[in-house]
Design an enzyme around this catalytic site. Structure first.
Site, PDB file in Angstrom:
ATOM      1  N   CYS A  11       1.177  -1.049   0.226  1.00 22.65           N
ATOM      2  CA  CYS A  11      -0.209  -0.017  -0.133  1.00 22.65           C
ATOM      3  C   CYS A  11       0.852   1.066   0.080  1.00 22.65           C
ATOM      4  CB  CYS A  11      -1.132  -0.225   1.033  1.00 22.65           C
ATOM      5  SG  CYS A  11      -2.321   1.028   1.499  1.00 22.65           S
ATOM      6  N   THR A  12       0.461   2.191   0.821  1.00 25.58           N
ATOM      7  CA  THR A  12       1.365   3.631   0.877  1.00 25.58           C
ATOM      8  C   THR A  12       2.714   3.015   1.193  1.00 25.58           C
ATOM      9  OG1 THR A  12       0.644   4.024   3.014  1.00 25.58           O
ATOM     10  CG2 THR A  12      -0.773   5.104   0.848  1.00 25.58           C
TER      11      THR A  12
END
Length: 325
Positions: free
Chosen positions: A111-112
């Site tokens: 993800c981030t």
């Protein structure tokens, strides 16, 4: 377990996403139980060795400080979450990440967590992905990174980036397959009651969930190649040459394992990829047509009418998703 274990370090920080840590850890733990050889030795490390409170409010116990992690690593994973901006601004985390990356066979983000990798300079000159809602932000902040908001995960060299949250499960299953073969990866996926398994080039935001990859090696390799090279010549003759078989044999294989012809399969994949780009980017139709291998916007339009019974412009008006603030 015979042989030295594969050392896996997951970097956590305050306000990380619990699933971004749990998905990789549980996949590797399940692979261990099912016979991974050598097994995976998993460690959650934080910059100061303190426990971290995940974004959901649960507290995770750290097993090591980052400065205590030394020696060769098999896999280094950076979690994502709402705390990724603070983590990307922490010089201590970035310094340890750069140091550990030099001793890691494989480097990944969930993800981030890609923001942290990018801040450390580990994505410079590479293609990468992240959660679709943060892709534009990542691309603007780090122009030296080629951000692709569509795939579930991307490999560029020994650096892997994945999309939002549960895509970390798909990414880690691909590690299990890479290390132990497809049979163990399938058994691990079954044990976790998950997809068997979503390929990396499948879109993050998709209404077209596919089944497991074909069992036949040549068909599986070709479908992966098609998904990653949509703008290239994917005619039946070119694909047959790539597989080292005749066009007639290729057609028989696709019919037997995919229930369709090579040309229809390619057109469907191109059309669905165009639909995904229309859903989660603001690229103009000409760019989408070119990127997906259509000769013109009119060819793209006709494919959309045949596949979705609607033109691409109308499809975009209905399905385009805005990034969160």
């Amino acid at each position: 377990m015979p042989g030295s274990p594969r050392r896996v370090v997951i970097i956590g920080y305050p306000d990380a996403e619990l699933l971004d840590i749990a998905c990789p850890a549980d996949v590797l733990h399940a692979a261990n139980r099912l016979g991974a050889r050598p097994g995976y030795e998993i460690c959650l490390a934080t910059v100061d060795g303190r426990d971290v409170e995940a974004s959901c409010g649960l507290t995770l116990r750290a097993q090591s400080r980052l400065d205590q992690v030394t020696g060769e690593l098999d896999t280094l994973i950076v979690s994502g979450g709402f705390g990724h901006e603070d983590a990307a601004g922490d010089a201590r985390i970035l310094g340890h990440l750069r140091r550990l990356s030099r001793h890691s066979r494989r480097i990944a983000s969930v993800c981030t967590g890609s923001t942290v990798l990018a801040a450390a300079g580990l994505l410079n000159g590479r293609r990468a992905t992240t959660h679709w809602g943060y892709a534009n932000r990542l691309a603007e902040r780090f122009p030296q990174v080629t951000v692709d908001p569509v795939p579930l995960y991307v490999r560029h060299g020994n650096v892997y980036t994945s999309a939002g949250v549960t895509s970390g499960l798909d990414l880690t299953l691909s590690f299990v397959e890479e290390d132990n073969g497809p049979s163990l990866a399938r058994e691990t996926a079954r044990a976790l009651v998950t997809y068997l398994q979503r390929p990396g080039n499948q879109a993050q935001v998709s209404m077209f969930l596919s089944g497991p990859p074909p069992e036949h090696r040549q068909v599986r390799d070709l479908t992966a190649y098609i998904g990653e090279h949509l703008a290239e010549d994917l005619g039946t003759v070119a694909l047959a040459q790539r597989a080292g078989i005749s066009a007639r044999q290729l057609a028989r294989l696709f019919d037997a394992h995919l229930g369709t012809s090579p040309s229809r399969y390619v057109r469907t994949v191109r059309t669905e990829q165009a639909a995904r780009l229309l859903s989660c980017t603001e690229l103009p139709l000409t760019a989408i047509a070119r990127r997906c291998g259509f000769g013109s916007t009119e060819t793209l339009r006709q494919a959309f009418l045949d596949h979705f019974d609607t033109p691409p412009s109308a499809y975009r008006r209905v399905h385009l998703r805005q990034s969160p603030a």
